[in-house]
Motif scaffolding. Structure first.
Motif, mmCIF file in Angstrom:
data_model
loop_
_atom_site.group_PDB
_atom_site.id
_atom_site.type_symbol
_atom_site.label_atom_id
_atom_site.label_comp_id
_atom_site.label_asym_id
_atom_site.label_seq_id
_atom_site.Cartn_x
_atom_site.Cartn_y
_atom_site.Cartn_z
ATOM 1 N N PRO A 28 10.018 -15.651 9.019
ATOM 2 C CA PRO A 28 9.924 -14.511 8.083
ATOM 3 C C PRO A 28 9.057 -14.808 6.854
ATOM 4 O O PRO A 28 8.481 -13.894 6.265
ATOM 5 N N ARG A 29 8.951 -16.078 6.467
ATOM 6 C CA ARG A 29 8.165 -16.447 5.288
ATOM 7 C C ARG A 29 6.910 -17.236 5.695
ATOM 8 O O ARG A 29 6.474 -18.139 5.004
ATOM 9 N N PHE A 30 6.310 -16.856 6.827
ATOM 10 C CA PHE A 30 5.140 -17.588 7.332
ATOM 11 C C PHE A 30 3.964 -17.565 6.356
ATOM 12 O O PHE A 30 3.129 -18.455 6.356
ATOM 13 N N ALA A 68 6.671 -13.378 -6.142
ATOM 14 C CA ALA A 68 6.424 -12.091 -6.773
ATOM 15 C C ALA A 68 4.929 -11.825 -6.689
ATOM 16 O O ALA A 68 4.131 -12.742 -6.491
ATOM 17 N N GLN A 69 4.527 -10.566 -6.815
ATOM 18 C CA GLN A 69 3.117 -10.244 -6.696
ATOM 19 C C GLN A 69 2.325 -10.843 -7.846
ATOM 20 O O GLN A 69 2.789 -10.906 -8.986
ATOM 21 N N GLY A 70 1.116 -11.284 -7.538
ATOM 22 C CA GLY A 70 0.275 -11.919 -8.557
ATOM 23 C C GLY A 70 -0.347 -13.208 -8.073
ATOM 24 O O GLY A 70 -1.027 -13.905 -8.833
ATOM 25 N N THR A 71 -0.139 -13.563 -6.815
ATOM 26 C CA THR A 71 -0.710 -14.781 -6.244
ATOM 27 C C THR A 71 -0.870 -14.595 -4.739
ATOM 28 O O THR A 71 -0.173 -13.775 -4.128
ATOM 29 N N ASP A 72 -1.782 -15.357 -4.163
ATOM 30 C CA ASP A 72 -1.882 -15.386 -2.702
ATOM 31 C C ASP A 72 -1.147 -16.586 -2.126
ATOM 32 O O ASP A 72 -1.216 -16.852 -0.924
ATOM 33 N N MET A 117 4.872 -12.613 2.269
ATOM 34 C CA MET A 117 4.667 -13.321 1.007
ATOM 35 C C MET A 117 5.531 -12.745 -0.109
ATOM 36 O O MET A 117 6.130 -13.479 -0.900
ATOM 37 N N TYR A 118 5.616 -11.408 -0.177
ATOM 38 C CA TYR A 118 6.279 -10.753 -1.311
ATOM 39 C C TYR A 118 7.681 -10.250 -0.992
ATOM 40 O O TYR A 118 8.304 -9.587 -1.829
ATOM 41 N N ASN A 119 8.179 -10.558 0.207
ATOM 42 C CA ASN A 119 9.533 -10.152 0.588
ATOM 43 C C ASN A 119 9.710 -8.636 0.473
ATOM 44 O O ASN A 119 10.647 -8.139 -0.147
ATOM 45 N N ILE A 120 8.779 -7.916 1.052
ATOM 46 C CA ILE A 120 8.853 -6.465 1.043
ATOM 47 C C ILE A 120 8.841 -5.976 2.500
ATOM 48 O O ILE A 120 8.403 -6.667 3.404
ATOM 49 N N SER A 121 9.330 -4.785 2.681
ATOM 50 C CA SER A 121 9.339 -4.164 4.011
ATOM 51 C C SER A 121 8.470 -2.922 3.953
ATOM 52 O O SER A 121 8.615 -2.081 3.056
ATOM 53 N N GLN A 122 7.559 -2.790 4.890
ATOM 54 C CA GLN A 122 6.617 -1.677 4.865
ATOM 55 C C GLN A 122 6.475 -1.106 6.272
ATOM 56 O O GLN A 122 6.006 -1.784 7.184
ATOM 57 N N LYS A 141 -5.024 -4.494 10.352
ATOM 58 C CA LYS A 141 -4.105 -3.847 11.287
ATOM 59 C C LYS A 141 -3.161 -4.857 11.932
ATOM 60 O O LYS A 141 -1.950 -4.606 12.039
ATOM 61 N N ASN A 142 -3.708 -5.995 12.332
ATOM 62 C CA ASN A 142 -2.944 -6.936 13.160
ATOM 63 C C ASN A 142 -2.312 -8.092 12.394
ATOM 64 O O ASN A 142 -1.454 -8.795 12.928
ATOM 65 N N TYR A 143 -2.769 -8.333 11.146
ATOM 66 C CA TYR A 143 -2.255 -9.529 10.456
ATOM 67 C C TYR A 143 -1.907 -9.313 8.981
ATOM 68 O O TYR A 143 -0.783 -9.575 8.562
ATOM 69 N N TRP A 144 -2.871 -8.831 8.198
ATOM 70 C CA TRP A 144 -2.681 -8.891 6.748
ATOM 71 C C TRP A 144 -1.515 -8.059 6.238
ATOM 72 O O TRP A 144 -0.865 -8.443 5.251
ATOM 73 N N SER A 145 -1.241 -6.953 6.868
ATOM 74 C CA SER A 145 -0.073 -6.168 6.436
ATOM 75 C C SER A 145 1.206 -6.988 6.559
ATOM 76 O O SER A 145 2.055 -7.017 5.648
ATOM 77 N N ARG A 146 1.341 -7.681 7.686
ATOM 78 C CA ARG A 146 2.513 -8.540 7.874
ATOM 79 C C ARG A 146 2.503 -9.714 6.886
ATOM 80 O O ARG A 146 3.565 -10.126 6.390
#
Length: 639
Positions: free
Chosen positions: A382-384, A487-491, A572-577, A562-567
């Motif tokens: 989940p935190r890959f 939290a948002q603000g870093t990669d 990274m930010y522990n959000i569900s979309q 489509k295949n990667y960055w959304s996930r």
């Protein structure tokens, strides 16, 4: 040879800042021969007069101020005696200067002699545990080189400051001018009959042991004459008239030149164990001593300094890979470009399954500088997304160079920048550990370079153990299972301190004025856009950087969203979309309903109508983003 002093009897004094700017090496001492003709000053002067092609200037320790340090930040400094130096400046010197130390005595002790300390206070010297001793040892530890007068002196320091053993320690001994050695040879070979007396040098200093010398002569029934304040040249002549030289100091004398002079003058020496160089291999026959003194001190001193100032730091490049073939990343070109300027290239693969790893194995066989390792992760965790920073951190940990150059597998360095990177490493102030450098961010083709993103990235850093990659401390969070996210603000790949997780301070070329121009250009100000383009073209010709190809192939990039960055960002930010039209920044439909043809058409539209877009919000073709044109061509490896 060029040599400059900012004091003394010269007809014209030069401004101290000008003197520094016009020299290569800066000698710092309390006094020079212009002020006092002592043993240390004579040795310093001998080094000074034999600098060869290097330009050397002298500055008194009492004259050093913060602004003087700033003027000399790109020079190499050599500190000799410096009791008049403001010790509050030592942390500034340590942080900013490249320097060597020539240690004539024992500056960690407040008496500069452990024996004198005990005589004065009745207790053994404990200065190494006091503030002054710790400050001096820190000053020495931060030096590029420590040069000693004798092995015993060096070893006494080691017994108190064991960590100094790891430094570049060199025994140089006292140095003599050739004409002094020639004069002593003439004195030695003079056929004039000598008397049977001894020379004792008069001194009010307890440590010189004058009374012990007198008592010794009386016990041995040797007649003696006591000489006070005799000019140096006259003393050398007197050595040809006398048979004995008696010198019995009460404390460690590291490498007394008067003893060496007496030896070379052919006198019989009467010494004690406090004359610290007398157990060294070179202290044998007169011929052995003469050969050593004629060659070793000056040659060793300047060999050490030259090696330091001419040394090109080593550089390790590092990158990470995972399924680069299927992702169409130019990873082979990225590695090849790093080989153009790196002494080592480290590649850490995350467990590729598309042939990337097998290709890396073959590539590594072609050049011993390439180090590859496979560090597999659970990419279904989940935190890959956090693993991206961990992979970079691991790759960095394998680097062995003085500096590290981080690069992604879709970034390429232009061949014109190879030498600039090498030069830059030598020119960076000592206190700077991390540099941001330019990024040419292509959009759809080489004709468009983005304005909507920052033109920099953290790139070049010193290979220090405390520097790593990861999530900064103020953004670190834990989920309900105790797993790290951000939290948002870093990669997740920032340069951080390995212990505190604080951000590493960065040296930058991008300032607020340039940022304001870029923002104005983004708002449609054509004058600002032209100014920014001119600035950027000048920037990439003067500073090394990378050409980033991530957004060159827009169709490929959209597919990775489509295949990667959304996930990735959800992880990274522990959000569900959910996959909804609202969450798709490219299309007004869910990703599941988007066809490959639609992606291809969107890529063409973005390429033709836009100059970039940050996909934190849905693309809006009614608000076209500007772009600039870079005059520099692409790297040869990408043509």
């Amino acid at each position: 040879m060029f040599n400059t002093s900012i004091f003394g009897t010269e007809p014209k004094k030069e401004n101290i800042e000008d003197v520094i700017l016009n020299c290569d090496i800066i000698f710092v001492s309390d006094m020079f021969v212009e002020d006092y003709v002592g043993g240390a000053e004579l040795t310093t002067e001998t080094f000074y007069e034999n600098s060869g092609s290097l330009k050397v200037c002298k500055i008194k320790a009492s004259q050093i101020k913060p602004e003087i340090i700033q003027h000399g930040i790109m020079k190499h400094w050599v500190f000799f005696n410096y009791s008049s130096l403001d010790l509050n400046l030592i942390p500034i010197i340590i942080a900013n200067l490249s320097y060597s130390i020539v240690e004539y005595d024992y500056k960690f002790c407040k008496y500069r002699s452990i024996e004198k300390h005990k005589e004065a206070e009745g207790i053994d010297c404990d200065c190494h545990n006091q503030q002054n001793g710790k400050l001096i040892s820190a000053f020495m530890y931060a030096a590029d080189n420590i040069m000693w007068m004798s092995e015993k002196q060096r070893d006494l320091y080691f017994s108190r400051f064991d960590f100094l053993k790891s430094k570049n320690n060199v025994v140089v001994s006292s140095a003599f001018k050739k004409k002094t050695i020639e004069k002593l040879k003439n004195v030695r070979e003079n056929k004039k009959k000598r008397n049977h007396k001894a020379i004792i040098l008069g001194s009010d200093s307890w440590i010189k042991g004058v009374e012990d010398c007198k008592n010794y002569c009386e016990e041995k029934e040797i007649e003696y004459d006591l000489f006070w304040n005799i000019p140096h040249g006259e003393l050398l002549e007197k050595m040809g008239e006398y048979s004995h030289f008696v010198f019995l100091p009460k404390g460690g004398d590291t490498c007394p030149r008067i003893v060496i002079e007496a030896k070379l003058a052919g006198m019989n020496l009467h010494l004690n164990n406090y004359v610290q160089h007398c157990d060294e291999k070179w202290w044998g026959s007169v011929e052995d001593v003469e050969s050593y003194i004629l060659n070793h001190p000056v040659q060793t001193f300047w060999k050490t300094i030259n090696k330091t100032v001419s040394r090109i730091p080593t550089l390790s490049g590092y990158t990470t890979t995972k399924n680069c073939i299927s992702q169409q990343y130019p990873y082979k070109q990225a590695i090849k470009s790093m080989l153009g300027f790196c002494d080592q290239v480290v590649v850490v693969d995350g467990g590729s399954t598309d042939g990337t790893w097998e290709t890396l194995v073959e590539i590594s066989k072609s050049d011993d500088r390439i180090i590859i390792e496979q560090k597999k992760r659970d990419w279904d965790h989940p935190r890959f997304a956090v693993f991206d920073g961990l992979q970079k951190a691991y790759a960095r940990s394998l680097c062995t160079g003085d500096w590290c150059w981080q690069m992604d597998s879709d970034e390429i360095v232009h061949e014109k920048d190879y030498s600039k990177i090498k030069n830059l490493m030598r020119d960076v102030p000592k206190s700077m550990h991390l540099l941001a450098l330019p990024v040419i961010e292509y959009w759809g083709s080489e004709e468009k370079v983005r304005v909507d993103v920052n033109p920099w990235k953290w790139r070049l850093s010193r290979n220090l153990k405390h520097i790593t990659h990861g999530i900064p401390g103020h953004l670190r969070r834990k989920d309900e299972k105790g797993e790290l996210f951000s939290a948002q603000g870093t990669d997740g790949c920032d340069y951080i301190d390995a212990q505190s997780h604080e951000l590493i301070p960065c040296m930058h070329f991008y300032n607020q004025d340039i940022h304001n121009i870029r923002v104005a250009a983004m708002s449609g100000n054509l004058g600002a856009l032209e100014a920014y383009e001119n600035w950027y073209n000048n920037l990439v010709e003067n500073l090394p950087g990378v050409h980033h190809y991530s957004w060159m192939n827009l169709e490929r990039k959209i597919k990775t969203y489509k295949n990667y960055w959304s996930r990735h960002w959800q992880s990274m930010y522990n959000i569900s979309q959910d996959d909804t039209p609202e969450n798709n920044m490219f299309f007004d439909k869910s990703w599941a309903d988007v066809s490959d043809q639609e992606i291809k058409e969107m890529a063409e539209s973005l390429k033709e109508k836009m100059g970039g877009w940050i996909f934190h919000k849905k693309v809006d073709f009614n608000k076209p983003t500007p772009h600039i044109v870079i005059e520099r061509d692409q790297p040869e490896i990408m043509k």
